[in-house]
Design an enzyme around this catalytic site. Sequence first.
Site, PDB file in Angstrom:
ATOM      1  N   GLY A 107     -27.362 -49.462  64.484  1.00 55.07           N
ATOM      2  CA  GLY A 107     -26.822 -48.123  64.687  1.00 55.07           C
ATOM      3  C   GLY A 107     -26.397 -47.513  63.354  1.00 55.07           C
ATOM      4  O   GLY A 107     -26.693 -48.045  62.286  1.00 55.07           O
ATOM      5  N   ASP A 110     -23.194 -44.570  61.618  1.00 50.80           N
ATOM      6  CA  ASP A 110     -22.089 -43.635  61.848  1.00 50.80           C
ATOM      7  C   ASP A 110     -22.543 -42.199  61.609  1.00 50.80           C
ATOM      8  O   ASP A 110     -22.073 -41.279  62.275  1.00 50.80           O
ATOM      9  CB  ASP A 110     -20.910 -44.001  60.954  1.00 50.80           C
ATOM     10  N   GLU A 163     -24.939 -56.045  57.323  1.00 51.02           N
ATOM     11  CA  GLU A 163     -25.960 -55.105  57.821  1.00 51.02           C
ATOM     12  C   GLU A 163     -26.928 -54.734  56.699  1.00 51.02           C
ATOM     13  O   GLU A 163     -28.139 -54.652  56.908  1.00 51.02           O
ATOM     14  CB  GLU A 163     -25.294 -53.842  58.373  1.00 51.02           C
TER      15      GLU A 163
HETATM   16  C1  5RP Z   1     -20.978 -51.161  62.018  1.00 47.06           C
HETATM   17  C2  5RP Z   1     -21.887 -49.998  61.933  1.00 47.06           C
HETATM   18  C3  5RP Z   1     -22.344 -49.388  63.205  1.00 47.06           C
HETATM   19  O1  5RP Z   1     -23.720 -49.342  63.219  1.00 47.06           O
HETATM   20  C4  5RP Z   1     -21.790 -47.997  63.286  1.00 47.06           C
HETATM   21  O2  5RP Z   1     -20.389 -48.076  63.149  1.00 47.06           O
HETATM   22  C5  5RP Z   1     -22.168 -47.318  64.601  1.00 47.06           C
HETATM   23  O3  5RP Z   1     -21.495 -47.910  65.659  1.00 47.06           O
HETATM   24  P1  5RP Z   1     -21.592 -47.335  67.126  1.00 47.06           P
HETATM   25  O4  5RP Z   1     -22.996 -47.570  67.585  1.00 47.06           O
HETATM   26  O5  5RP Z   1     -20.580 -48.137  67.917  1.00 47.06           O
HETATM   27  O6  5RP Z   1     -21.236 -45.878  67.073  1.00 47.06           O
HETATM   28  O7  5RP Z   1     -22.282 -49.561  60.877  1.00 47.06           O
HETATM   29  O8  5RP Z   1     -20.588 -51.612  60.757  1.00 47.06           O
END
Ligand code: 5RP
Length: 235
Positions: free
Chosen positions: A86, A88, A107
């Site tokens: 995913g 942000d 990641e």
């Molecule tokens: C975690 C991340 C996630 O991919 C990002 O925070 C998105 O999360 P969500 O799908 O819960 O909105 O980078 O480190």
Amino acid sequence: MTANSDALKRAAAAKALEYVTPGMKLGLGTGSTAEAFLELLATKVRGGLSILGVPTSDRTAQRARALGIPLAALDDLAPLDLTVDGADEADRDLSLIKGGGGALLREKIVAASSKRMIVIADEAKLVARLGKFALPVEVLEFGHRSTAARLAASAAFLGYGNVSITLRHRDGGVFKSDSGNVIYDCAFGAITSAQKLAQAFADIAGVVEHGLFVGMASTLLIAHPGEVEVIESGK
Ligand code: 5RP
């Protein structure tokens, strides 16, 4: 998460599953959207699909094990065929802000070890310009306040005014990543050049990794109501 954004995350995750073929070595992202993908992937695994996954966080490892997805260590599998994760924020150049869940370091390592990275998100994550979401920067705990001062100085040098740089806390204490580092969330408001900022922050002593992913994603799958938009990298 609203029921609607939940459904959009699932739709993006379902589309990503179309890119998975038998025998693939998969990087498994972190966060609620990545977990929607894990659930759908697990259904396929129960149906006989043979894949091996590399988790990008302890949380993902735990969830994948509970769902019966077979896991292996990155160094035993790399290079991976595909990572699904995913974000942000994402823009149409496929630059990303990641790390809201605190997993940005693993990641990025897993994505960098993959032939292809597919990013799945609901439409709220697609932005014209990155930076409304505060950029997470993972910093070694040793001397972390002086590293934060260098982050501020670097941002000012690049012409960003008033960037608030905040040490992340959770459950009443300082947040620690799976690798034992701290995270500073840097609120830019708008990032004018993700590439320049990524380079500048990467060069700062004490910075372990930052959450700008530039030139890493190959495909964005953005779920709108009734449709999943596919945005491919121009490379
Ligand atoms: C975690 C991340 C996630 O991919 C990002 O925070 C998105 O999360 P969500 O799908 O819960 O909105 O980078 O480190």
